[in-house]
Design an enzyme around this catalytic site. Structure first.
Site, mmCIF file in Angstrom:
data_model
loop_
_atom_site.group_PDB
_atom_site.id
_atom_site.type_symbol
_atom_site.label_atom_id
_atom_site.label_comp_id
_atom_site.label_asym_id
_atom_site.label_seq_id
_atom_site.Cartn_x
_atom_site.Cartn_y
_atom_site.Cartn_z
ATOM 1 C CB SER A 1 -4.112 4.736 -8.335
ATOM 2 O OG SER A 1 -4.219 3.497 -8.973
ATOM 3 C CG HIS B 1 -4.369 0.353 -5.177
ATOM 4 N ND1 HIS B 1 -3.073 0.625 -5.583
ATOM 5 C CD2 HIS B 1 -5.173 1.037 -6.046
ATOM 6 C CE1 HIS B 1 -3.109 1.422 -6.640
ATOM 7 N NE2 HIS B 1 -4.357 1.689 -6.923
ATOM 8 C CG ASP C 1 -1.065 -1.395 -4.016
ATOM 9 O OD1 ASP C 1 -1.840 -2.043 -4.741
ATOM 10 O OD2 ASP C 1 -0.916 -0.168 -4.083
HETATM 11 C C1 MLT Z 1 -3.015 2.384 -13.559
HETATM 12 O O1 MLT Z 1 -2.545 3.418 -13.974
HETATM 13 O O2 MLT Z 1 -3.579 1.548 -14.288
HETATM 14 C C2 MLT Z 1 -2.944 2.153 -12.094
HETATM 15 O O3 MLT Z 1 -1.719 1.950 -11.617
HETATM 16 C C3 MLT Z 1 -3.882 1.173 -11.596
HETATM 17 C C4 MLT Z 1 -5.208 1.787 -11.559
HETATM 18 O O4 MLT Z 1 -5.323 2.988 -11.717
HETATM 19 O O5 MLT Z 1 -6.161 1.047 -11.343
#
Ligand code: MLT
Length: 199
Positions: A102, A182, A151
């Site tokens: 993420s 996710h 996701d």
């Molecule tokens: C981000 O970098 O904001 C991500 O893709 C989403 C997250 O970390 O919640």
């Protein structure tokens, strides 16, 4: 930067660069080491930005909207940190395989948008960190992208766009989809391990 480091237990085994998701810490992903490559080492880093107490690697203005100035600054800082640690712990940066989830996958992708620092990268639920920029020559780089078909945070279009951008820069890209959202699921990790062992 707060981090954990463990030397590989086996000669020639890689060192993973673990980069957690929003609200995570350097402890989160180290359990993947033995699943991805038994005997590997790791450098696992905690993001220095705090969003309401949740660690991140760079600031965002809203969900999915990144603070580009902060992203650039933090990316350079992370690259310098990695180079420093490579000297201190006596490994070469090329031995590192980023494993980002993420937010951590986004900064890992952005490091590759800056330079072909790594030969391989595992990006779990990444987005396109920056648009409208020219990527470096990534023909020496293999990228694994693990994505969730449902996701809500990283829509499928982000995965397709990122795949395309990496391919246009010459990288060899493998995308594996899970039918989940996710969250990180075991089949994705198993596919990443199989992909790693194919090298
Ligand atoms: C981000 O970098 O904001 C991500 O893709 C989403 C997250 O970390 O919640």
């Amino acid at each position: 930067m707060i981090h954990l480091f463990e030397q590989p237990k086996k000669n020639g085994a890689p060192i993973f660069l673990f980069l957690h998701g929003t609200g995570g810490t350097e402890e989160d992903l180290i359990g993947l080491t033995e699943l991805l490559h038994p005997g590997a080492g790791y450098l696992s880093v905690r993001g220095e930005v705090s969003e309401n107490g949740m660690p991140r690697f760079f600031k965002r203005l809203a969900e999915g909207v990144f603070d580009q100035e902060d992203l650039a600054l933090r990316t350079d800082k992370l690259i310098s940190f990695i180079k420093e640690k490579a000297e201190e712990y006596q490994f070469s940066v090329q031995e590192l395989i980023p494993v980002g989830y993420s937010n951590g996958a986004n900064i890992a992708a952005n490091m590759l948008f800056e330079e072909a620092l790594f030969a391989e990268a595992i990006l779990l639920h990444p987005m396109v960190p920056r648009r409208g920029v020219k990527l470096p020559d990534l023909s020496s780089v293999r990228v694994f992208i693990g994505a969730g078909a449902n996701d809500p945070i990283c829509p499928a279009s982000e995965t397709h766009d990122l795949e395309q951008l990496f391919k246009e820069a010459g990288a060899e890209v493998t995308v594996e989809w899970s039918h989940h959202g996710h969250q990180l699921v075991m089949p994705t990790i198993q596919k990443a391990a199989a992909w790693l062992s194919r090298n």
